[in-house]
Design a protein around this motif. Structure first.
Motif, PDB file in Angstrom:
ATOM      1  N   MET A   1      -2.704   7.116  -6.836  1.00  0.00           N
ATOM      2  CA  MET A   1      -2.748   8.546  -7.241  1.00  0.00           C
ATOM      3  C   MET A   1      -1.451   8.898  -7.974  1.00  0.00           C
ATOM      4  O   MET A   1      -0.366   8.566  -7.528  1.00  0.00           O
ATOM      5  CB  MET A   1      -2.898   9.410  -5.985  1.00  0.00           C
ATOM      6  N   LEU A   2      -1.603   9.550  -9.091  1.00  0.00           N
ATOM      7  CA  LEU A   2      -0.437   9.910  -9.890  1.00  0.00           C
ATOM      8  C   LEU A   2      -0.524  11.402 -10.215  1.00  0.00           C
ATOM      9  O   LEU A   2      -1.603  11.903 -10.526  1.00  0.00           O
ATOM     10  CB  LEU A   2      -0.496   9.094 -11.170  1.00  0.00           C
ATOM     11  N   THR A   3       0.587  12.104 -10.111  1.00  0.00           N
ATOM     12  CA  THR A   3       0.581  13.557 -10.324  1.00  0.00           C
ATOM     13  C   THR A   3       1.526  13.926 -11.470  1.00  0.00           C
ATOM     14  O   THR A   3       2.665  13.460 -11.503  1.00  0.00           O
ATOM     15  CB  THR A   3       1.041  14.284  -9.033  1.00  0.00           C
ATOM     16  N   VAL A   4       1.006  14.772 -12.373  1.00  0.00           N
ATOM     17  CA  VAL A   4       1.829  15.217 -13.511  1.00  0.00           C
ATOM     18  C   VAL A   4       1.754  16.736 -13.600  1.00  0.00           C
ATOM     19  O   VAL A   4       0.688  17.329 -13.419  1.00  0.00           O
ATOM     20  CB  VAL A   4       1.296  14.583 -14.824  1.00  0.00           C
ATOM     21  N   ARG A   5       2.903  17.352 -13.881  1.00  0.00           N
ATOM     22  CA  ARG A   5       2.946  18.805 -14.103  1.00  0.00           C
ATOM     23  C   ARG A   5       3.020  19.041 -15.605  1.00  0.00           C
ATOM     24  O   ARG A   5       3.930  18.528 -16.266  1.00  0.00           O
ATOM     25  CB  ARG A   5       4.187  19.380 -13.409  1.00  0.00           C
ATOM     26  N   ALA A   6       2.053  19.796 -16.126  1.00  0.00           N
ATOM     27  CA  ALA A   6       2.027  20.055 -17.578  1.00  0.00           C
ATOM     28  C   ALA A   6       2.232  21.552 -17.813  1.00  0.00           C
ATOM     29  O   ALA A   6       1.400  22.364 -17.424  1.00  0.00           O
ATOM     30  CB  ALA A   6       0.693  19.611 -18.166  1.00  0.00           C
ATOM     31  N   PRO A   7       3.353  21.935 -18.443  1.00  0.00           N
ATOM     32  CA  PRO A   7       3.674  23.355 -18.556  1.00  0.00           C
ATOM     33  C   PRO A   7       2.805  24.126 -19.553  1.00  0.00           C
ATOM     34  O   PRO A   7       2.280  23.553 -20.509  1.00  0.00           O
ATOM     35  CB  PRO A   7       5.129  23.354 -19.018  1.00  0.00           C
ATOM     36  N   ALA A   8       2.715  25.424 -19.294  1.00  0.00           N
ATOM     37  CA  ALA A   8       2.142  26.348 -20.277  1.00  0.00           C
ATOM     38  C   ALA A   8       3.021  26.329 -21.515  1.00  0.00           C
ATOM     39  O   ALA A   8       4.212  25.980 -21.451  1.00  0.00           O
ATOM     40  CB  ALA A   8       2.109  27.756 -19.697  1.00  0.00           C
ATOM     41  N   THR A   9       2.439  26.723 -22.644  1.00  0.00           N
ATOM     42  CA  THR A   9       3.182  26.708 -23.903  1.00  0.00           C
ATOM     43  C   THR A   9       2.837  27.958 -24.715  1.00  0.00           C
ATOM     44  O   THR A   9       1.780  28.568 -24.515  1.00  0.00           O
ATOM     45  CB  THR A   9       2.796  25.465 -24.732  1.00  0.00           C
ATOM     46  N   SER A  10       3.735  28.303 -25.607  1.00  0.00           N
ATOM     47  CA  SER A  10       3.467  29.410 -26.514  1.00  0.00           C
ATOM     48  C   SER A  10       3.515  28.854 -27.933  1.00  0.00           C
ATOM     49  O   SER A  10       4.570  28.369 -28.374  1.00  0.00           O
ATOM     50  CB  SER A  10       4.516  30.510 -26.310  1.00  0.00           C
ATOM     51  N   ALA A  11       2.384  28.883 -28.623  1.00  0.00           N
ATOM     52  CA  ALA A  11       2.310  28.340 -29.987  1.00  0.00           C
ATOM     53  C   ALA A  11       2.562  29.443 -31.010  1.00  0.00           C
ATOM     54  O   ALA A  11       2.453  30.634 -30.702  1.00  0.00           O
ATOM     55  CB  ALA A  11       0.948  27.705 -30.227  1.00  0.00           C
ATOM     56  N   ASN A  12       2.896  29.035 -32.192  1.00  0.00           N
ATOM     57  CA  ASN A  12       3.116  29.885 -33.379  1.00  0.00           C
ATOM     58  C   ASN A  12       4.496  30.560 -33.402  1.00  0.00           C
ATOM     59  O   ASN A  12       5.208  30.488 -34.385  1.00  0.00           O
ATOM     60  CB  ASN A  12       2.047  30.974 -33.539  1.00  0.00           C
ATOM     61  N   VAL A  30      -1.256  21.344 -12.782  1.00  0.00           N
ATOM     62  CA  VAL A  30      -0.908  20.101 -12.085  1.00  0.00           C
ATOM     63  C   VAL A  30      -2.132  19.193 -12.172  1.00  0.00           C
ATOM     64  O   VAL A  30      -3.245  19.598 -11.785  1.00  0.00           O
ATOM     65  CB  VAL A  30      -0.507  20.369 -10.627  1.00  0.00           C
ATOM     66  N   VAL A  31      -1.941  18.016 -12.757  1.00  0.00           N
ATOM     67  CA  VAL A  31      -3.048  17.080 -12.976  1.00  0.00           C
ATOM     68  C   VAL A  31      -2.825  15.843 -12.106  1.00  0.00           C
ATOM     69  O   VAL A  31      -1.765  15.205 -12.195  1.00  0.00           O
ATOM     70  CB  VAL A  31      -3.145  16.682 -14.471  1.00  0.00           C
ATOM     71  N   ARG A  32      -3.823  15.531 -11.247  1.00  0.00           N
ATOM     72  CA  ARG A  32      -3.732  14.331 -10.388  1.00  0.00           C
ATOM     73  C   ARG A  32      -4.799  13.347 -10.831  1.00  0.00           C
ATOM     74  O   ARG A  32      -5.961  13.739 -11.036  1.00  0.00           O
ATOM     75  CB  ARG A  32      -3.957  14.703  -8.923  1.00  0.00           C
ATOM     76  N   VAL A  33      -4.422  12.078 -10.982  1.00  0.00           N
ATOM     77  CA  VAL A  33      -5.398  11.068 -11.431  1.00  0.00           C
ATOM     78  C   VAL A  33      -5.392   9.869 -10.492  1.00  0.00           C
ATOM     79  O   VAL A  33      -4.360   9.507  -9.927  1.00  0.00           O
ATOM     80  CB  VAL A  33      -5.102  10.590 -12.874  1.00  0.00           C
ATOM     81  N   HIS A  72     -10.715   9.621 -11.354  1.00  0.00           N
ATOM     82  CA  HIS A  72     -10.974  10.902 -10.708  1.00  0.00           C
ATOM     83  C   HIS A  72      -9.819  11.799 -11.121  1.00  0.00           C
ATOM     84  O   HIS A  72      -8.651  11.493 -10.834  1.00  0.00           O
ATOM     85  CB  HIS A  72     -11.007  10.748  -9.188  1.00  0.00           C
ATOM     86  N   ILE A  73     -10.126  12.885 -11.791  1.00  0.00           N
ATOM     87  CA  ILE A  73      -9.076  13.780 -12.300  1.00  0.00           C
ATOM     88  C   ILE A  73      -9.195  15.110 -11.562  1.00  0.00           C
ATOM     89  O   ILE A  73     -10.259  15.739 -11.580  1.00  0.00           O
ATOM     90  CB  ILE A  73      -9.238  14.008 -13.828  1.00  0.00           C
ATOM     91  N   ARG A  74      -8.111  15.509 -10.923  1.00  0.00           N
ATOM     92  CA  ARG A  74      -8.109  16.810 -10.248  1.00  0.00           C
ATOM     93  C   ARG A  74      -7.125  17.722 -10.964  1.00  0.00           C
ATOM     94  O   ARG A  74      -5.942  17.376 -11.108  1.00  0.00           O
ATOM     95  CB  ARG A  74      -7.698  16.651  -8.781  1.00  0.00           C
ATOM     96  N   ILE A  75      -7.619  18.830 -11.429  1.00  0.00           N
ATOM     97  CA  ILE A  75      -6.760  19.754 -12.188  1.00  0.00           C
ATOM     98  C   ILE A  75      -6.565  21.033 -11.377  1.00  0.00           C
ATOM     99  O   ILE A  75      -7.536  21.706 -11.037  1.00  0.00           O
ATOM    100  CB  ILE A  75      -7.400  20.113 -13.548  1.00  0.00           C
ATOM    101  N   ALA A  98      -0.540  11.273 -17.586  1.00  0.00           N
ATOM    102  CA  ALA A  98      -0.854  10.647 -16.294  1.00  0.00           C
ATOM    103  C   ALA A  98      -1.675   9.366 -16.483  1.00  0.00           C
ATOM    104  O   ALA A  98      -1.386   8.336 -15.859  1.00  0.00           O
ATOM    105  CB  ALA A  98      -1.621  11.644 -15.418  1.00  0.00           C
ATOM    106  N   LEU A  99      -2.676   9.408 -17.361  1.00  0.00           N
ATOM    107  CA  LEU A  99      -3.545   8.228 -17.527  1.00  0.00           C
ATOM    108  C   LEU A  99      -2.831   7.103 -18.273  1.00  0.00           C
ATOM    109  O   LEU A  99      -3.065   5.925 -18.015  1.00  0.00           O
ATOM    110  CB  LEU A  99      -4.833   8.635 -18.254  1.00  0.00           C
ATOM    111  N   ASN A 100      -1.947   7.475 -19.184  1.00  0.00           N
ATOM    112  CA  ASN A 100      -1.140   6.466 -19.882  1.00  0.00           C
ATOM    113  C   ASN A 100      -0.309   5.679 -18.871  1.00  0.00           C
ATOM    114  O   ASN A 100      -0.188   4.455 -18.950  1.00  0.00           O
ATOM    115  CB  ASN A 100      -0.233   7.174 -20.898  1.00  0.00           C
ATOM    116  N   GLU A 101       0.217   6.405 -17.895  1.00  0.00           N
ATOM    117  CA  GLU A 101       1.043   5.779 -16.850  1.00  0.00           C
ATOM    118  C   GLU A 101       0.151   4.987 -15.879  1.00  0.00           C
ATOM    119  O   GLU A 101       0.433   3.826 -15.558  1.00  0.00           O
ATOM    120  CB  GLU A 101       1.778   6.910 -16.107  1.00  0.00           C
TER     121      GLU A 101
END
Ligand code: HSE
Length: 285
Positions: A1-12, A30-33, A72-75, A98-101
């Motif tokens: 199981m691997l956990t990654v935190r992916a932040p919100a972003t503001s574009a433009n 938070v994405v767990r794979v 199995h991806i848990r978001i 996460a999946l690359n890792e």
């Protein structure tokens, strides 16, 4: 199981339509794979009911398919869908990293950004890396067809999310197809000012550079109360205000961290005066 935190972003960021993006301190997905023979997706958290769990319709599922990395991806959604804070991009970015890792694929940062953007494209119809790039790389990013430039940045901001639905499709539909030379010159000047401000962590320059004479005025029509909220934020001390991404979120740059509370309350109050409920994040780029 691997956990990654992916932040919100503001574009433009106003003057950098489809080019500039910035990672926010919070919220985040938070994405767990976990390795699996076929991909499944479960979603909890903010607006989870609006996020598809069919892997072919979910940005993270598309990333898993493109990477040939079933899981199995848990978001856990921290980034509310349709907020203007790169919600589907955060899930795509988290899944790509996460999946690359997990599968030891060895993709470079730039390849991860392109992969996550493809995930977003399948779901949203168009590929814009201006949200996935900062979600993966952090800081302030400049995305062009020729590559991605990243810069560290440290600026206090408020993002106010009104209870209004604006689809990216509608928000793109109102963008003018042509610009005049005066508007081009103004946009280049503002975008350049913004980049200089990011390099110096200077909220005055970044606030000035947020002004955009083309896209934001057209999109403001879709956000009830936008002008009143902008004025209220400025009166409370914000150096600049713009629509976050495709909206409806509204981003205000503050002079210092201690000012965020007053700016947030002014923005929420101005939306309330227009009959619109809202919620404000006090965060940073
Ligand atoms: N740059 C994009 C837009 C971000 O403003 O439409 C949302 O995908």
């Amino acid at each position: 199981m691997l956990t990654v935190r992916a932040p919100a972003t503001s574009a433009n960021l106003g003057s950098g339509f489809d080019v500039f993006g910035a990672a926010l301190g919070h919220p985040a997905d938070v994405v767990r794979v976990e390795r699996a023979s076929e991909t499944t997706i479960s979603v909890t958290g903010a607006g989870a009911e609006f996020v598809p769990t069919d892997p072919s319709e979910n940005t993270a599922g598309v990333v898993a398919r493109e990477l040939d990395a079933p899981a199995h991806i848990r978001i856990d959604k921290g980034v509310r869908p349709s907020s203007g804070l790169g919600s589907s991009a955060a899930s795509a970015a988290g899944a790509a990293v996460a999946l690359n890792e997990l599968y030891d694929r060895g993709l470079s940062d730039e390849e991860l950004v392109r992969l996550a953007a493809e995930g977003e494209a399948v779901v949203s119809g168009e590929a814009h890396a201006d949200n996935v790039a900062p979600s993966i790389l952090g800081g302030f990013t400049i995305v062009t067809d020729d590559g991605i430039t990243t810069m560290d940045a440290d600026l206090p901001v408020v993002v106010c999310l009104p209870d209004i639905v604006v689809s990216t499709r509608d928000a793109r539909g109102v963008v003018p197809e042509t610009v005049g030379m005066d508007q081009l010159v103004e946009t280049v000047g503002n975008a350049s000012t913004l980049v200089a401000g990011m390099a110096r962590d200077d909220p005055e320059l970044v606030g000035r550079g947020l002004t955009d004479p083309v896209v934001t005025p057209a999109r403001a029509e879709l956000v009830d109360g936008y002008d009143a909220v902008t004025e209220a934020a400025r009166e409370a001390g914000a150096t600049g205000v713009t629509i976050s991404g495709a909206g409806p979120g509204v981003l205000a740059v503050c002079r210092h961290r201690g000012q965020r509370r007053a700016v947030a309350s002014a923005m929420v109050g101005a939306f309330a005066d227009e009959g619109v409920d809202s919620f404000a994040y006090q965060t940073e780029i």
